[in-house]
Enzyme design. Structure first.
Site, short mmCIF file in Angstrom:
data_model
loop_
_atom_site.label_atom_id
_atom_site.label_comp_id
_atom_site.label_asym_id
_atom_site.label_seq_id
_atom_site.Cartn_x
_atom_site.Cartn_y
_atom_site.Cartn_z
N SER A 127 -14.16 -5.88 2.85
CA SER A 127 -14.48 -5.23 1.57
C SER A 127 -13.88 -5.99 0.39
CB SER A 127 -14.07 -3.76 1.57
OG SER A 127 -12.68 -3.60 1.77
N GLY A 128 -12.77 -6.67 0.60
CA GLY A 128 -12.27 -7.65 -0.36
C GLY A 128 -11.85 -7.15 -1.73
N GLY A 129 -11.67 -5.84 -1.89
CA GLY A 129 -11.27 -5.31 -3.19
C GLY A 129 -12.40 -4.59 -3.91
N ARG A 132 0.84 -1.21 0.00
CA ARG A 132 0.00 0.00 0.00
C ARG A 132 0.88 1.26 0.00
NH1 ARG A 132 -3.10 -3.90 -0.23
NH2 ARG A 132 -4.54 -4.62 1.39
N ARG A 187 -9.28 -1.93 3.07
CA ARG A 187 -9.08 -1.05 1.92
C ARG A 187 -10.21 -0.04 1.73
NH1 ARG A 187 -7.84 -6.09 -1.80
NH2 ARG A 187 -8.93 -7.04 -0.02
N LYS A 219 -16.84 -12.57 10.11
CA LYS A 219 -16.39 -11.60 9.10
C LYS A 219 -16.32 -12.29 7.74
CE LYS A 219 -12.62 -8.41 7.95
NZ LYS A 219 -11.67 -7.43 8.50
N GLU A 277 -13.08 -15.22 10.26
CA GLU A 277 -13.10 -14.67 8.91
C GLU A 277 -12.76 -15.71 7.84
OE1 GLU A 277 -10.41 -11.36 8.18
OE2 GLU A 277 -11.10 -11.12 6.14
P1 13P Z 1 -10.45 -5.54 3.18
O1 13P Z 1 -11.67 -4.80 3.63
O2 13P Z 1 -9.46 -4.66 2.48
O3 13P Z 1 -10.79 -6.79 2.42
O4 13P Z 1 -9.67 -6.00 4.47
C1 13P Z 1 -10.39 -6.53 5.50
C2 13P Z 1 -9.57 -7.53 6.18
O5 13P Z 1 -9.27 -7.39 7.33
C3 13P Z 1 -9.14 -8.71 5.42
O6 13P Z 1 -8.62 -9.66 6.28
#
Ligand code: 13P
Length: 340
Positions: free
Chosen positions: A262-264, A34, A293, A220, A178
């Protein structure tokens, strides 16, 4: 595992109405990627300064209930010497900690991953609790592709997630479980539904077998969404509908909250999806966010490592946090997005 009132209260506090979680637990390698994008060297002082900017954003505690940290970060302090955990607590943000040590190649498979970090976890949890953490995160990575995910990958990851969650509950941390089904690929939303359904089914089976208390954890997950390269992208209302259809069948009502990754997804999409879900009625769980992100991208872009841009970066983070807070009650709109 025994039910704990304290852990349920903590889980509920993290998903209190109008608030959600900031995922700022990028490993040194991931935050490096990043920082590289904005032309900043991946050095400890830069990582520290960036995280200080996040946690000291004026008023951020109104929208952010907790933040997930990486091992290095939870031991760091603001430039005035105050430990980050104290800075956060003062701002009303509960410190959380990523305790997995990353997704590694699954034995005998070159394309699937297993998340590691169980060895010595009991002791690490005790130390993190002492430092001030009150919740934790462990991320399993599931890939959709030809012949994937395998049952082997889903079951080994579900087993590890449950072992992690049980250890957290024993040690006084609320586990965020998650299992992330990745968006990468050209698969349809139907395929994502199928894989997410199977994944969550096996995760809750493993959690049950290992006596994890559902009231004392948070989930999550990914949203049920079209693959990034799919030519037929499902729209916002379809994503909301399919995601909740999937969760009603797989996530017990005893779980206090679902905090999405959010995953991208783009910033606005991640907010719009959450908003659309919260407009649907009769949900048994709180539906919130735990974005990395989608909360941080605009702030990073505004900051670019410059001390004279700290305020601009904080403004960007504040705005995204506020928009997602509105999405928690289905009150987000394009007009509000643009008004800022
Ligand atoms: P993102 O929202 O960028 O996917 O990250 C969340 C996260 O903690 C992934 O493990």
């Amino acid at each position: 595992m025994h039910y704990s009132k304290e852990l349920e209260e903590m889980a509920r506090k993290l998903v209190a109405p109008g608030r959600g979680i900031l995922a700022a637990d990028e490993s040194t390698a991931t935050i490096g990627k990043r920082l590289q994008k904005i032309g900043v060297q991946n050095e400890e002082e830069h990582r520290r300064a960036y995280r200080e900017l996040l946690f000291t954003t004026p008023g951020i505690g109104e929208f952010i209930s907790g933040a997930i940290l990486y091992d290095e970060t939870i031991r760091q302090a603001a430039s005035d010497g105050k430990p980050f955990v104290d800075v956060m607590s003062k701002a009303g943000i509960v410190p959380g900690i990523k305790v997995d040590t990353g997704a590694k190649e699954l034995a005998g498979s070159s394309s699937e991953k297993i998340t590691e970090g169980l060895d010595g976890l009991r002791e690490r949890i005790a130390e993190y609790y002492k430092i001030g953490a009150r919740f934790a995160k462990w991320r399993a990575v599931i890939t959709i592709g030809a012949g994937m995910p395998s049952d082997y990958c889903l079951r080994t990851n579900a087993h590890a997630l449950a072992r992690y969650a049980a250890l957290c509950q024993e040690g006084g941390l609320v586990p965020i479980v998650e299992p992330e089904v990745l968006m990468d690929g050209d698969h349809s939303i139907e395929r994502c539904y199928e894989v997410t359904h199977r994944t969550l089914g096996l995760v809750f089976e493993a959690l049950g077998q290992q006596e994890v208390v559902l009231e004392n954890m948070l989930l999550k997950p990914n949203m049920v969404i079209s693959g990034t390269a799919c030519s037929d992208q499902a729209d916002v209302s379809r994503v909301a509908f399919e995601t909740l259809r999937c969760f009603r069948q797989t996530v017990p009502a005893a779980v206090p909250g679902i905090v999405f990754l959010s995953g991208g997804q783009s910033n606005e999409k991640a907010t719009a999806h959450l908003n659309a879900m919260n407009q649907l009625e009769g949900l048994p769980w709180e539906l919130s966010f735990s974005y990395g992100r989608a909360l941080q991208a605009a702030a990073l872009e505004a900051w670019k490592g410059r001390s004279d841009q700290v305020q601009a970066a904080q403004k960007a983070l504040y705005h995204r946090a506020k928009m997602n807070s509105l999405a928690r009650s289905g009150r987000y709109s394009d007009q509000l997005e643009k008004a800022a």
